[in-house]
Design a protein around this motif. Structure first.
Motif, PDB file in Angstrom:
ATOM      1  N   GLU A 288       0.803  -1.220   0.000  1.00 39.77           N
ATOM      2  CA  GLU A 288       0.000   0.000   0.000  1.00 39.77           C
ATOM      3  C   GLU A 288       0.840   1.276   0.000  1.00 39.77           C
ATOM      4  O   GLU A 288       0.304   2.368  -0.215  1.00 39.77           O
ATOM      5  CB  GLU A 288      -0.931   0.015   1.213  1.00 39.77           C
ATOM      6  N   SER A 289       2.143   1.142   0.233  1.00 39.55           N
ATOM      7  CA  SER A 289       3.008   2.322   0.293  1.00 39.55           C
ATOM      8  C   SER A 289       3.747   2.587  -1.013  1.00 39.55           C
ATOM      9  O   SER A 289       4.305   3.681  -1.196  1.00 39.55           O
ATOM     10  CB  SER A 289       4.044   2.163   1.422  1.00 39.55           C
ATOM     11  N   ILE A 290       3.768   1.621  -1.928  1.00 38.27           N
ATOM     12  CA  ILE A 290       4.620   1.733  -3.123  1.00 38.27           C
ATOM     13  C   ILE A 290       4.220   2.909  -3.993  1.00 38.27           C
ATOM     14  O   ILE A 290       5.050   3.755  -4.357  1.00 38.27           O
ATOM     15  CB  ILE A 290       4.583   0.418  -3.924  1.00 38.27           C
ATOM     16  N   ASP A 291       2.955   3.000  -4.359  1.00 30.94           N
ATOM     17  CA  ASP A 291       2.505   4.080  -5.246  1.00 30.94           C
ATOM     18  C   ASP A 291       2.674   5.439  -4.588  1.00 30.94           C
ATOM     19  O   ASP A 291       3.055   6.423  -5.253  1.00 30.94           O
ATOM     20  CB  ASP A 291       1.043   3.865  -5.638  1.00 30.94           C
TER      21      ASP A 291
ATOM     22  N   ILE B 100      15.815   3.498  -9.003  1.00 30.05           N
ATOM     23  CA  ILE B 100      15.242   3.124  -7.714  1.00 30.05           C
ATOM     24  C   ILE B 100      15.358   1.614  -7.587  1.00 30.05           C
ATOM     25  O   ILE B 100      14.774   0.863  -8.382  1.00 30.05           O
ATOM     26  CB  ILE B 100      13.771   3.567  -7.588  1.00 30.05           C
ATOM     27  N   VAL B 101      16.136   1.179  -6.620  1.00 35.14           N
ATOM     28  CA  VAL B 101      16.379  -0.247  -6.398  1.00 35.14           C
ATOM     29  C   VAL B 101      15.533  -0.683  -5.208  1.00 35.14           C
ATOM     30  O   VAL B 101      15.863  -0.407  -4.051  1.00 35.14           O
ATOM     31  CB  VAL B 101      17.873  -0.534  -6.144  1.00 35.14           C
ATOM     32  N   PHE B 102      14.418  -1.336  -5.493  1.00 37.51           N
ATOM     33  CA  PHE B 102      13.590  -1.909  -4.436  1.00 37.51           C
ATOM     34  C   PHE B 102      14.131  -3.293  -4.084  1.00 37.51           C
ATOM     35  O   PHE B 102      14.434  -4.091  -4.984  1.00 37.51           O
ATOM     36  CB  PHE B 102      12.132  -2.044  -4.892  1.00 37.51           C
ATOM     37  N   VAL B 103      14.253  -3.559  -2.795  1.00 38.60           N
ATOM     38  CA  VAL B 103      14.676  -4.887  -2.333  1.00 38.60           C
ATOM     39  C   VAL B 103      13.504  -5.513  -1.594  1.00 38.60           C
ATOM     40  O   VAL B 103      13.141  -5.079  -0.488  1.00 38.60           O
ATOM     41  CB  VAL B 103      15.908  -4.811  -1.415  1.00 38.60           C
ATOM     42  N   ASN B 104      12.884  -6.512  -2.220  1.00 42.07           N
ATOM     43  CA  ASN B 104      11.752  -7.183  -1.602  1.00 42.07           C
ATOM     44  C   ASN B 104      12.267  -8.249  -0.640  1.00 42.07           C
ATOM     45  O   ASN B 104      12.805  -9.274  -1.039  1.00 42.07           O
ATOM     46  CB  ASN B 104      10.862  -7.821  -2.672  1.00 42.07           C
ATOM     47  N   ASP B 105      12.080  -7.986   0.653  1.00 41.14           N
ATOM     48  CA  ASP B 105      12.646  -8.841   1.700  1.00 41.14           C
ATOM     49  C   ASP B 105      11.653  -9.920   2.127  1.00 41.14           C
ATOM     50  O   ASP B 105      11.230  -9.983   3.285  1.00 41.14           O
ATOM     51  CB  ASP B 105      13.052  -7.977   2.894  1.00 41.14           C
ATOM     52  N   GLY B 106      11.268 -10.763   1.162  1.00 40.00           N
ATOM     53  CA  GLY B 106      10.398 -11.890   1.481  1.00 40.00           C
ATOM     54  C   GLY B 106       8.985 -11.490   1.866  1.00 40.00           C
ATOM     55  O   GLY B 106       8.385 -12.115   2.758  1.00 40.00           O
ATOM     56  N   SER B 107       8.432 -10.483   1.205  1.00 37.61           N
ATOM     57  CA  SER B 107       7.070 -10.035   1.538  1.00 37.61           C
ATOM     58  C   SER B 107       6.063 -11.156   1.297  1.00 37.61           C
ATOM     59  O   SER B 107       6.188 -11.947   0.350  1.00 37.61           O
ATOM     60  CB  SER B 107       6.693  -8.818   0.684  1.00 37.61           C
ATOM     61  N   ARG B 108       5.036 -11.182   2.149  1.00 39.85           N
ATOM     62  CA  ARG B 108       4.004 -12.223   2.034  1.00 39.85           C
ATOM     63  C   ARG B 108       2.702 -11.689   1.432  1.00 39.85           C
ATOM     64  O   ARG B 108       1.738 -12.437   1.290  1.00 39.85           O
ATOM     65  CB  ARG B 108       3.736 -12.832   3.414  1.00 39.85           C
ATOM     66  N   ASP B 109       2.662 -10.415   1.107  1.00 36.78           N
ATOM     67  CA  ASP B 109       1.472  -9.857   0.456  1.00 36.78           C
ATOM     68  C   ASP B 109       1.770  -9.674  -1.038  1.00 36.78           C
ATOM     69  O   ASP B 109       2.616 -10.387  -1.591  1.00 36.78           O
ATOM     70  CB  ASP B 109       1.072  -8.529   1.133  1.00 36.78           C
ATOM     71  N   ASP B 110       1.123  -8.728  -1.688  1.00 37.83           N
ATOM     72  CA  ASP B 110       1.309  -8.525  -3.131  1.00 37.83           C
ATOM     73  C   ASP B 110       2.385  -7.481  -3.442  1.00 37.83           C
ATOM     74  O   ASP B 110       2.363  -6.873  -4.518  1.00 37.83           O
ATOM     75  CB  ASP B 110      -0.023  -8.105  -3.770  1.00 37.83           C
ATOM     76  N   THR B 111       3.306  -7.277  -2.525  1.00 34.32           N
ATOM     77  CA  THR B 111       4.360  -6.282  -2.743  1.00 34.32           C
ATOM     78  C   THR B 111       5.160  -6.584  -4.004  1.00 34.32           C
ATOM     79  O   THR B 111       5.413  -5.694  -4.832  1.00 34.32           O
ATOM     80  CB  THR B 111       5.297  -6.226  -1.525  1.00 34.32           C
ATOM     81  N   LEU B 112       5.599  -7.830  -4.177  1.00 32.85           N
ATOM     82  CA  LEU B 112       6.432  -8.179  -5.327  1.00 32.85           C
ATOM     83  C   LEU B 112       5.693  -7.944  -6.633  1.00 32.85           C
ATOM     84  O   LEU B 112       6.242  -7.355  -7.578  1.00 32.85           O
ATOM     85  CB  LEU B 112       6.897  -9.626  -5.230  1.00 32.85           C
ATOM     86  N   ALA B 113       4.455  -8.412  -6.738  1.00 32.53           N
ATOM     87  CA  ALA B 113       3.687  -8.226  -7.963  1.00 32.53           C
ATOM     88  C   ALA B 113       3.519  -6.750  -8.292  1.00 32.53           C
ATOM     89  O   ALA B 113       3.626  -6.335  -9.454  1.00 32.53           O
ATOM     90  CB  ALA B 113       2.322  -8.904  -7.828  1.00 32.53           C
ATOM     91  N   HIS B 114       3.263  -5.949  -7.273  1.00 32.69           N
ATOM     92  CA  HIS B 114       3.093  -4.517  -7.487  1.00 32.69           C
ATOM     93  C   HIS B 114       4.405  -3.886  -7.955  1.00 32.69           C
ATOM     94  O   HIS B 114       4.411  -3.033  -8.844  1.00 32.69           O
ATOM     95  CB  HIS B 114       2.608  -3.853  -6.191  1.00 32.69           C
ATOM     96  N   LEU B 115       5.505  -4.302  -7.371  1.00 31.88           N
ATOM     97  CA  LEU B 115       6.804  -3.770  -7.779  1.00 31.88           C
ATOM     98  C   LEU B 115       7.128  -4.143  -9.221  1.00 31.88           C
ATOM     99  O   LEU B 115       7.680  -3.336  -9.978  1.00 31.88           O
ATOM    100  CB  LEU B 115       7.902  -4.286  -6.845  1.00 31.88           C
TER     101      LEU B 115
END
Length: 345
Positions: A44-47, A66-81
């Motif tokens: 919810e914070s990405i946009d 912008i280098v986002f590092v997805n630290d094993g998120s369990r929600d839809d963070t990766l898909a959104h990124l």
């Protein structure tokens, strides 16, 4: 101030000016800026973050990634990124195979950043993007590290303000590496300092201390830390305590020495007290019954021994992890424009 100190101060100032002037001559006029943003369950914070940061960087005509590092998120963070990466080629996503913690995620971002300068940022916008421009300005003056200093902590609870103040005082009194008070990971780091950071192999990483350990010329920029724009903090009191403990143990052996000298002091007191008791019995014939005092002493000594063993255990546990030599993090994939490429070696 004594007159003898003035030439030394002037000499130090002139030395700094020469160093800054030398670095100014090496600075490129069009640097590539890498924003490193570790994320964990922050869909919810990405946009909100991108809408605040991207126009500002474009307005200042900065080349950036912008280098986002997805630290094993369990929600839809990766898909959104990944969707964001497909829409904007300046966005790269480093996806870790599981949750390794913020310090490891920040290390992964540093290892994969390509910029001449790097700025770690929190996605919740508590690290205000407005500071990027003054950061760059101080970097152009020749500074290698420019860190943000919280001018006030009015939004923090009283307990957090007091504990934070105690942590900085205790850490700086015990460690040969001093970290500025009220300073987090939000800072600008020049490429030559980044290359030194990439050479540090330790697994138990306290990034505040590592940023200070590398040295180089650094300067602070004060700012007011706003509230989170979305989501919730992943740090509770217990995690903050363990974080502070990691910092002290990673950069100081004073707890071990304190345990040693404390044991010597107690042993000396015990010997002196024993001589006092023996002398009183032999000279005055006074018996000393003292079951209660004996129990108290036994319990006290047992507690001191357990604390000392615990201190040793903290160091041994970290040594155990370092000796195994496991990698700090594991990358599942690095995504550019929505496509995956093999992770860097």
């Amino acid at each position: 101030m004594p007159e003898s100190i003035l030439p030394i101060s002037h000499h130090c100032s002139s030395t700094l000016e020469r160093q800054l002037a030398d670095q100014r001559g090496r600075r490129t006029h069009d640097p590539l800026l890498s924003l490193v943003v570790p994320v964990f369950n922050e869909e919810e914070s990405i946009d909100i973050f991108l809408e605040a940061v991207t126009p500002m960087l474009e307005r200042d005509r900065l080349r950036f990634e912008i280098v986002f590092v997805n630290d094993g998120s369990r929600d839809d963070t990766l898909a959104h990124l990944l969707d964001c990466s497909m829409r904007d080629r300046r966005i790269r996503v480093v996806n870790l195979s599981r949750n390794f913690g913020k310090e490891a995620a920040l290390t992964a971002g540093i290892d994969h950043a390509k910029g001449n300068v790097l700025i770690p940022m929190d996605i919740d916008l508590q690290d205000p993007p407005e500071l990027i421009e003054p950061f760059i300005a101080r970097w152009r003056e020749g500074y290698d590290i420019v860190y943000g200093v919280r001018a006030a902590r009015a939004r923090d609870t009283a307990a957090k303000r007091v504990s934070a103040g105690w942590f900085y005082r205790v850490f700086n009194s015990m460690s040969p590496v001093r970290i500025p008070a009220n300073v987090g990971d939000f800072r600008l780091v020049d490429r030559r300092a980044i290359e030194v950071l990439r050479q540090l192999p330790e697994r138990n990483r306290f990034m505040k201390g590592l940023f200070a350990w590398v040295g180089f010329n650094a300067v602070g920029v004060p700012y007011e830390r706003p509230q989170r724009v979305a989501g919730s903090s992943k740090f509770n009191l217990w995690r903050l305590w363990n974080f502070a403990l990691d910092g002290v143990v990673s950069f100081s052996t004073v707890p071990l020495r304190a345990s040693f000298y404390g044991g010597l002091a107690i042993a000396a007191f015990a010997v002196l007290y024993a001589l006092f008791i023996i002398g009183r019995v032999l000279l005055l014939g006074i018996d000393t019954p003292g079951y209660a005092s004996l129990i108290i002493v036994v319990l006290l000594m047992g507690a001191i021994q357990l604390v000392s063993i615990g201190i040793i255990g903290e160091y041994l546990g970290r040594l155990f992890l370092e000796v195994k030599g496991r990698p700090i993090y594991v990358v599942e994939g690095v995504y550019e424009e929505g496509a995956v490429r093999p992770p860097q070696a």
